[in-house]
Design an enzyme around this catalytic site. Sequence first.
Site, mmCIF file in Angstrom:
data_model
loop_
_atom_site.group_PDB
_atom_site.id
_atom_site.type_symbol
_atom_site.label_atom_id
_atom_site.label_comp_id
_atom_site.label_asym_id
_atom_site.label_seq_id
_atom_site.Cartn_x
_atom_site.Cartn_y
_atom_site.Cartn_z
ATOM 1 N N LYS A 96 3.246 2.239 11.218
ATOM 2 C CA LYS A 96 2.169 2.420 10.236
ATOM 3 C C LYS A 96 0.681 2.126 10.670
ATOM 4 O O LYS A 96 0.507 1.242 11.142
ATOM 5 C CB LYS A 96 2.808 2.188 9.173
ATOM 6 N N GLY A 157 -3.289 -2.202 -3.861
ATOM 7 C CA GLY A 157 -2.580 -2.874 -4.649
ATOM 8 C C GLY A 157 -3.568 -2.975 -6.448
ATOM 9 O O GLY A 157 -3.602 -3.908 -7.272
ATOM 10 N N ALA A 184 -0.067 3.385 -1.763
ATOM 11 C CA ALA A 184 -0.942 2.763 -2.224
ATOM 12 C C ALA A 184 -1.510 3.017 -3.691
ATOM 13 O O ALA A 184 -1.139 3.818 -3.534
ATOM 14 C CB ALA A 184 -2.308 2.528 -1.162
ATOM 15 N N GLY A 185 -1.787 2.048 -4.270
ATOM 16 C CA GLY A 185 -1.972 2.421 -5.713
ATOM 17 C C GLY A 185 -1.161 2.708 -6.899
ATOM 18 O O GLY A 185 -1.508 2.222 -8.249
ATOM 19 N N ASN A 206 4.743 -2.028 -2.493
ATOM 20 C CA ASN A 206 4.850 -3.413 -2.195
ATOM 21 C C ASN A 206 4.260 -3.746 -3.418
ATOM 22 O O ASN A 206 5.112 -4.399 -3.923
ATOM 23 C CB ASN A 206 3.621 -3.837 -1.078
ATOM 24 N N THR A 207 3.396 -4.216 -4.184
ATOM 25 C CA THR A 207 2.909 -4.865 -4.955
ATOM 26 C C THR A 207 3.188 -4.909 -5.913
ATOM 27 O O THR A 207 3.495 -5.373 -6.779
ATOM 28 C CB THR A 207 0.704 -5.121 -5.238
#
EC number: 2.8.1.10
Length: 260
Positions: A96, A157, A184-185, A206-207
Site C-alpha cells: 500500500k 482520520g 481514509a476519511g 482504521n480510525t
Amino acid sequence: MVKFYDREFGSRLLIGSALYPSPAIMQDSIRESGAEIVTVSLRRETAGGKAGDQFWSLIRELGVTVLPNTAGCRGVRDAVTTAKLARELFATSWIKLEVIADNDTLQPDVVGLVEAAQILIKDGFEVFPYCTEDLSVALRLVDAGCRVIMPWAAPIGSARGITNRDALKLLRDRLPDITLVVDAGLGAPSHAAEAMELGYDAVLLNTAIAKAEDPVAMARGFKLAIEAGRTGFEAGLMGARDFASPSTPVIGTPFWHAVS
C-alpha cells in the site's frame, strides 16, 4: 467476491491495525469485521524484537492477508526503500503505497506517488496507491500499471465522510475495470454504505473503528453497512428526481378523490 490483482476475497472491508485500545480489542475487532486483509505499518511496528514478535504473533493468529504500507514516507526514495524492506520481511509483493506531501493534512504527494509506483511496478510489486480523488492522477497510476486505486474520501482520520461525491463517481465511471477502494476519511457506517452505493469495490478503515467507544461493535456495524451498500448498488438504485412521483396509482381510488 472482490479481486485484488490475481487474488479474490469475500470481504469488501480492509482494516488497519493501529490505534486500538489494546491488542485484544484489535484482534476482536478484526475478527468481527470479517476483513480478510489487514494493513500494517512497517515504520510503526518492527518484525524483530519482543514487541514486534508479539504484534506479528497476534496478526498471524488471525489468519489474514497482510498488506504492508509505507505510511509516513515523505519522498520517493523513502517510500521505495520501505516497500523493499516490507517485501523482504513479509514475503509479499503487495504494498500500500503512501507518499505524503503535508503533515497537517496527510495529503498524498501525487507527483511522488506516480514516480514511486512506476519504480516499484518495474521491480515486480503489486501497488495499492493511496491518492486523492483526482481523475488525472488515477489515470497516470493506471498507466503506470496499478490495477487497484485507493482514493481518499476526506483527509485521514477526519471522519468527515465523502466530501467530493461527484469526483469519486467520475472515477468509478471512467475506470470500470480497475478495483477501486475508498481509503481514509470515513467516520460512520453510513459513509461506507454511500461509497459502496457508488459502485466502489471495497473500503479501507482504521480510525473510525479503532477510536470508536466500542471498536468491536463498530467493526460489525461497518461490515453490515458495506454489505448493505453493495447489495443496494447491485440491485440498481432508483435515480433521484426533482419532483414528487406518486407511489400509489389513482386507478381504483374513490371518485371524490380523483382530480377532474
